[in-house]
Design an enzyme around this catalytic site. Structure first.
Site, mmCIF file in Angstrom:
data_model
loop_
_atom_site.group_PDB
_atom_site.id
_atom_site.type_symbol
_atom_site.label_atom_id
_atom_site.label_comp_id
_atom_site.label_asym_id
_atom_site.label_seq_id
_atom_site.Cartn_x
_atom_site.Cartn_y
_atom_site.Cartn_z
ATOM 1 N N LYS A 68 0.594 -0.995 0.014
ATOM 2 C CA LYS A 68 -0.373 0.106 0.131
ATOM 3 C C LYS A 68 1.038 1.231 -0.040
ATOM 4 O O LYS A 68 0.570 2.065 -1.074
ATOM 5 C CB LYS A 68 -1.002 0.038 1.246
ATOM 6 C CG LYS A 68 -1.817 1.014 1.107
ATOM 7 C CD LYS A 68 -2.715 1.573 2.215
ATOM 8 C CE LYS A 68 -3.417 0.023 2.951
ATOM 9 N NZ LYS A 68 -4.558 -0.274 3.913
ATOM 10 N N LYS A 80 2.559 -4.627 11.232
ATOM 11 C CA LYS A 80 0.824 -4.738 11.917
ATOM 12 C C LYS A 80 0.878 -5.845 13.455
ATOM 13 O O LYS A 80 1.207 -6.024 13.296
ATOM 14 C CB LYS A 80 -0.128 -6.047 10.785
ATOM 15 C CG LYS A 80 -1.667 -5.361 11.099
ATOM 16 C CD LYS A 80 -2.153 -4.548 10.471
ATOM 17 C CE LYS A 80 -3.523 -3.850 10.392
ATOM 18 N NZ LYS A 80 -3.786 -3.065 9.691
ATOM 19 N N THR A 145 -9.717 7.298 3.979
ATOM 20 C CA THR A 145 -9.834 5.926 3.602
ATOM 21 C C THR A 145 -11.813 5.989 2.540
ATOM 22 O O THR A 145 -11.313 5.726 1.606
ATOM 23 C CB THR A 145 -10.282 4.615 4.534
ATOM 24 O OG1 THR A 145 -9.125 4.533 5.142
ATOM 25 C CG2 THR A 145 -10.271 3.561 3.914
ATOM 26 N N ALA A 231 -15.855 -4.764 5.370
ATOM 27 C CA ALA A 231 -16.115 -5.241 6.328
ATOM 28 C C ALA A 231 -15.318 -5.945 6.684
ATOM 29 O O ALA A 231 -13.803 -5.270 6.696
ATOM 30 C CB ALA A 231 -17.145 -6.277 6.478
HETATM 31 P P1 NAI Z 1 -16.014 -1.231 11.580
HETATM 32 O O1 NAI Z 1 -15.490 -1.791 12.656
HETATM 33 O O2 NAI Z 1 -16.193 0.270 12.094
HETATM 34 O O3 NAI Z 1 -16.602 -1.545 9.998
HETATM 35 C C1 NAI Z 1 -16.702 -2.661 10.221
HETATM 36 C C2 NAI Z 1 -18.214 -2.885 9.849
HETATM 37 O O4 NAI Z 1 -17.887 -3.982 8.931
HETATM 38 C C3 NAI Z 1 -19.220 -3.163 10.900
HETATM 39 O O5 NAI Z 1 -20.157 -2.793 11.385
HETATM 40 C C4 NAI Z 1 -19.356 -4.502 11.196
HETATM 41 O O6 NAI Z 1 -20.951 -5.131 12.121
HETATM 42 C C5 NAI Z 1 -19.466 -5.147 9.641
HETATM 43 N N1 NAI Z 1 -19.885 -5.763 9.194
HETATM 44 C C6 NAI Z 1 -18.658 -7.659 10.243
HETATM 45 N N2 NAI Z 1 -19.026 -8.685 9.363
HETATM 46 C C7 NAI Z 1 -19.782 -8.328 8.214
HETATM 47 C C8 NAI Z 1 -21.113 -8.925 7.805
HETATM 48 N N3 NAI Z 1 -20.864 -10.257 7.796
HETATM 49 N N4 NAI Z 1 -21.320 -8.513 6.390
HETATM 50 C C9 NAI Z 1 -21.768 -7.247 6.504
HETATM 51 N N5 NAI Z 1 -21.480 -5.750 7.833
HETATM 52 C C10 NAI Z 1 -20.323 -6.785 8.241
HETATM 53 O O7 NAI Z 1 -14.115 -1.425 10.734
HETATM 54 P P2 NAI Z 1 -13.705 -0.726 9.352
HETATM 55 O O8 NAI Z 1 -12.507 1.427 9.805
HETATM 56 O O9 NAI Z 1 -14.965 0.788 8.917
HETATM 57 O O10 NAI Z 1 -12.996 -0.653 8.106
HETATM 58 C C11 NAI Z 1 -13.823 -1.975 7.775
HETATM 59 C C12 NAI Z 1 -13.191 -2.549 6.814
HETATM 60 O O11 NAI Z 1 -12.060 -1.394 6.057
HETATM 61 C C13 NAI Z 1 -11.579 -3.277 7.225
HETATM 62 O O12 NAI Z 1 -10.982 -4.481 6.303
HETATM 63 C C14 NAI Z 1 -10.355 -2.735 7.487
HETATM 64 O O13 NAI Z 1 -9.832 -3.423 8.332
HETATM 65 C C15 NAI Z 1 -9.771 -1.845 6.398
HETATM 66 N N6 NAI Z 1 -9.802 -0.326 6.420
HETATM 67 C C16 NAI Z 1 -9.626 0.318 7.102
HETATM 68 C C17 NAI Z 1 -9.331 1.316 7.376
HETATM 69 C C18 NAI Z 1 -10.033 2.677 8.033
HETATM 70 O O14 NAI Z 1 -9.535 3.415 7.736
HETATM 71 N N7 NAI Z 1 -10.427 2.453 8.968
HETATM 72 C C19 NAI Z 1 -7.799 1.633 6.420
HETATM 73 C C20 NAI Z 1 -7.814 0.490 5.697
HETATM 74 C C21 NAI Z 1 -8.077 -0.491 5.445
#
Ligand code: NAI
Length: 342
Positions: A68, A80, A145, A231
């Site tokens: 990245k 990580k 993001t 997710a």
């Molecule tokens: P978050 O934890 O805030 O949101 C994830 C959401 O996915 C939660 O609301 C959860 O309930 C939902 N979820 C879990 N299982 C699910 C399913 N089977 N179907 C539908 N929804 C489901 O995480 P965030 O920060 O939004 O990150 C999302 C993804 O993006 C992760 O994989 C993270 O590693 C990746 N990411 C996040 C970054 C960031 O700036 N927060 C940066 C780069 C990547």
């Protein structure tokens, strides 16, 4: 989940497995590559089936951070931290354990938020190490993001012969990234279908973005223009890739392909997939440039993610390779060409 075979292939510079017995805490801290600069990567708290799966996840996520950084043109490397969630875990002590471990690494690894880690958790980490980005100065990282994924989605829509107005996007996960992404898409005139097991989050997306909500187990079966995984990773297995009723894929979830064959399958079907580590680089760009140089990035810097994504899709089409394979090749070449940091 990942096996130890994948772990061996991941080729990290340092991997620490640490334990605080009294707190019931086990953590893995992985530094993949620091050729381009100090490793950057957040702390994930997750319930893994076993320690091997946690190590595998940490290594793959650290490796993805290296690629990245390379493609986002950020002078940093990949790392990580993973805190194993478990019954009886003293959460605050677990995060302090991660912080002490990061401190021991002496600045080769700067950590921050990831899935499962809140501002309160980061405050515990900050009590034990200087090498943590609590988000204070760097601004809204998840928002960055979402801005990057949105820029990549715009580039993808163009390659699909469409604009964003009327584009049907299915968003899986309505958390820190998924919800602001839905808001941006809605404002741009796209049609959003979304899923999240958390009913409050789902209701929020319906209210704010007019999203049609579907049960999480149905999300991969909704015909759409673009599927946006926001997710967890590993969603696109080869079987899912063979049937996904979408023309494009573009989301935030790290390591979205469960296996390389899934990317090949999507490509063979003509589905355009923006590599996850290109689309989701917004937080890294904004966070790392702030911490390395005190630089505040503007929207135009995040919008460059769209340019990178578009160029990748075009070149991958010309060379008839999956975009993720091409991106990996380019990232590896950038790291290999770089002079080592003294
Ligand atoms: P978050 O934890 O805030 O949101 C994830 C959401 O996915 C939660 O609301 C959860 O309930 C939902 N979820 C879990 N299982 C699910 C399913 N089977 N179907 C539908 N929804 C489901 O995480 P965030 O920060 O939004 O990150 C999302 C993804 O993006 C992760 O994989 C993270 O590693 C990746 N990411 C996040 C970054 C960031 O700036 N927060 C940066 C780069 C990547």
């Amino acid at each position: 989940m990942t096996s130890f075979a994948t772990v061996a292939a991941a080729d990290c510079e340092q991997v620490l497995i640490v334990r605080d017995r009294a707190a019931g805490a086990v953590a893995v801290v992985a530094v993949h590559d620091t050729t381009l600069g100090p490793a950057h990567g957040g702390i994930r708290r997750h319930r893994y089936p076993d320690l091997g799966a946690a190590v595998g996840d940490a290594l793959l996520l650290a490796q993805a951070m290296t690629w990245k950084c390379a493609l986002a043109d950020v002078p940093a490397g990949g790392g990580k931290a993973v805190l194993l969630d478990a019954d009886g875990l003293d959460r605050a002590a677990g995060y302090r354990l991660v912080g002490r471990t990061v401190e021991r690494l002496g600045g080769v690894f700067l950590t921050g938020p990831d899935v499962g880690t809140t501002a309160a958790d980061l405050a515990e980490v900050a009590g034990t190490t200087r090498h943590v980005a609590t988000g204070d100065g760097a601004g809204d990282l998840a928002g960055a993001t979402a801005a990057g994924v949105f820029a990549a989605m715009e580039a993808l829509a163009t390659r699909l012969g469409r604009g964003l107005p009327g584009l049907h996007v299915v968003v899986q996960g309505l958390g820190a990234v998924g919800l602001p992404l839905c808001e941006r898409l809605h404002a741009a005139g796209a049609r959003v279908t979304a899923a999240d097991p958390d009913p409050v989050r789902a209701a929020r997306a319906a209210d704010r973005c007019g999203a049609r909500i579907v049960p999480p187990e149905q999300v991969l079966a909704v015909p759409c223009d673009v599927f946006a995984p926001c997710a967890l990773g590993g969603v696109l297995t080869t079987a899912v890739a063979a049937a996904l009723p979408a023309r494009g894929v573009c989301g935030a979830a790290n390591n979205v392909f469960a296996e390389p064959a899934a990317a090949v399958r999507l490509h063979a079907r003509g589905v355009l997939a923006v590599p996850d580590f290109v689309a989701n680089a917004g937080a890294l760009i904004q966070g790392a440039l702030w911490h390395l140089r005190g630089e505040r990035v503007g929207p135009e810097r995040l919008a460059r993610i769209g340019v990178t994504a578009g160029e990748l899709l075009d070149r991958a089409a010309r060379e008839d390779v999956p975009p993720s394979e091409l991106a990996l090749r380019l990232a590896r070449a950038r790291v290999a060409r770089a002079p080592a940091v003294p």
